[in-house]
Design an enzyme around this catalytic site. Structure first.
Site, mmCIF file in Angstrom:
data_model
loop_
_atom_site.group_PDB
_atom_site.id
_atom_site.type_symbol
_atom_site.label_atom_id
_atom_site.label_comp_id
_atom_site.label_asym_id
_atom_site.label_seq_id
_atom_site.Cartn_x
_atom_site.Cartn_y
_atom_site.Cartn_z
ATOM 1 N N HIS A 270 0.784 -1.496 0.353
ATOM 2 C CA HIS A 270 0.057 0.453 0.300
ATOM 3 C C HIS A 270 0.436 1.096 -0.118
ATOM 4 C CE1 HIS A 270 -2.948 2.629 0.546
ATOM 5 N NE2 HIS A 270 -2.674 3.107 1.535
ATOM 6 N N CYS A 271 2.145 1.299 0.133
ATOM 7 C CA CYS A 271 2.272 2.090 0.377
ATOM 8 C C CYS A 271 3.828 2.584 -0.319
ATOM 9 C CB CYS A 271 3.427 2.559 1.744
ATOM 10 S SG CYS A 271 2.418 2.393 3.909
ATOM 11 N N ILE A 272 4.604 1.481 -1.039
ATOM 12 C CA ILE A 272 5.617 2.202 -1.504
ATOM 13 C C ILE A 272 5.676 2.947 -2.717
ATOM 14 C CG2 ILE A 272 7.851 1.664 -2.122
ATOM 15 C CD1 ILE A 272 8.176 -0.345 0.093
ATOM 16 N N ASP A 275 3.166 6.248 -2.038
ATOM 17 C CA ASP A 275 4.024 7.558 -1.124
ATOM 18 C C ASP A 275 4.712 8.582 -1.833
ATOM 19 O OD1 ASP A 275 2.682 5.869 0.793
ATOM 20 O OD2 ASP A 275 4.705 5.804 2.004
#
Length: 434
Positions: A270-272, A275
């Site tokens: 979900h993040c890398i 972001d």
């Protein structure tokens, strides 16, 4: 008011509300229940809520027994957001994806916040854990939380504390990962520290919610940029006939100044993958262009197409076309040994192959049936990995290197393997590195 709330949190008499019972919210809810807090888990998915209340987990690394223990300790899940009034702490753990223009989609954060606003009361703390750009807590949550006349820092307390979950990582758990906490006011920070102090081994206080928001982005942009670098290096090394994994292993022997990052079929989780775009979007508001970060994002986003290009060439070299070929994608979770499909690059590889006319199947012991996803759909179930099955496909595309796969069996029986993870280090006629 703050003193009273801190006392409730310290004495474990506070009711903890966790909004969003997914990969972030669920471990956090279980941790508070384990410590003896009354926990209310909120989610809009009625089926998920029913499963959790019945003691059934929907996340592989959290067992049914874990859920049942939490239920016995006081965890209760609901779709009724009016029960937010019962909670002394409300922790938002909802998705923050990108829209089709690669811009931040805060609809989950905003909708969740607005769903609890009518039930906010004095003596509560609201903490946002979702990854987002600097200023979100002040710009989006603050005006909504104060709309009913509550004063932040006196009646109600506002905190940003980014999640740092790493699903499937046996070396770290929710309580052993240090927790960054920023408050809208100094008093909010004190309440935030009290909120997490019992549940997390180490609290890292920072001076504002913006600092905490940017901290989370830096952590993941650091990884995204370095993965982009090594993905680009992979392409250069491949053109030169050099094994990039041998290069990385050799460089990693240097005891200082180098950290090993490994290439793959693209970024997942979900993040890398997300972001960097949150920061680049916000930076434009200040007239800045984050060229370095944006370039790494472009490199990483191009990796699925690079893999498909390797598949096409491997088939061409064997006098076959991509269109009409039967392909087995090996591993579709975003990383090894988990069932987490969020932003998995394997799914984009599958979509590109399907769009080119290939017949696509997959095998993944952690994902028995292709799940419901916001933007992707395959009506598929995992293929049993047998010698006969492997041999029946024109090519095997290795996109996620799960430990459960029998790689030697696959190598022995596959017509050709397109390896995007560097599993096969020894050269062979049926191995193509991607």
């Amino acid at each position: 008011m703050a003193t009273q709330l801190i006392g409730l949190l310290e004495d474990r008499r506070a009711v903890i509300g966790v909004l969003g019972m997914g990969y972030v919210g669920q471990p956090l809810a279980l941790r508070y229940a384990e410590l003896g807090y009354k926990v209310i888990g909120f989610d809009i998915d009625a089926e998920k809520v029913a499963d959790l209340n019945a003691g059934r987990s929907h996340i592989e690394h959290i067992s049914d027994a874990d859920i049942r223990r939490a239920n016995a300790a006081g965890l209760e899940c609901t779709t009724d957001f009016s029960r937010a009034a019962e909670a002394d702490a409300l922790i938002l753990c909802v998705p923050t994806p990108l829209n089709k223009y690669r811009e931040p989609d805060l609809s989950y954060v905003i909708n969740t916040t607005e769903s609890i606003v009518p039930y906010l009361r004095a003596g509560q703390v609201v903490s946002l854990e979702s990854t987002t750009y600097p200023g979100t807590t002040e710009e989006e949550l603050l005006p909504r939380v104060t709309a009913g006349g509550l004063t932040v820092g006196q009646d109600i307390f506002l905190v940003y504390s980014p999640e740092r979950e790493d699903p499937g990582n046996a070396h770290f758990t929710t309580h052993t990962i240090p927790k960054v906490v920023g408050g809208h006011t100094p008093v909010c920070l004190e309440v935030g520290k009290a909120l997490y102090r019992k549940a997390i081994d180490q609290i890292v206080p920072v001076s504002s919610t913006k600092v905490a928001e940017l901290t989370k982005l830096l952590e993941n942009i650091h990884r995204a940029v370095n993965i982009g670098l090594v993905n680009e290096m992979k392409i250069v090394a491949d053109r030169m006939g050099i094994d990039i994994f041998e290069v990385i292993d050799a460089a990693a022997t240097k005891p200082f100044g180098f950290t090993a990052y490994y290439p793959g079929p693209g970024l997942g989780g979900h993040c890398i993958p997300i972001d960097p775009f949150y920061l680049t979007w916000k930076a434009r508001e200040y007239g800045l262009h984050t060229r370095f970060i944006e370039l790494s994002g472009e490199v990483n986003r191009a990796m699925p197409e690079y893999v498909v290009g390797k598949v096409t060439k491997a088939l061409n070299d064997r006098f076959k076309s991509l269109k009409g070929s039967r392909l087995l994608v090996l591993g579709i979770a975003y990383k090894k040994n988990v069932d987490d499909m969020r932003e998995s690059p394997a799914v984009e590889v599958m979509e590109l192959l399907r769009a080119a006319g290939a017949e696509v199947a997959y095998s993944d012991p952690h994902v028995p049936v292709f799940p419901k996803m916001r933007e992707h759909h395959f009506d598929l179930a995992s293929v049993a990995l047998t010698p006969q099955a492997v041999a029946s496909y024109d090519a095997v595309v290795l996109t996620t290197d799960h430990a459960k796969f029998d790689y030697e069996m696959v190598r022995t029986h596959a017509q050709v393997i397109i390896d995007s993870r560097g599993v096969y280090r020894t050269a062979a006629d049926n191995i193509v590195k991607a």
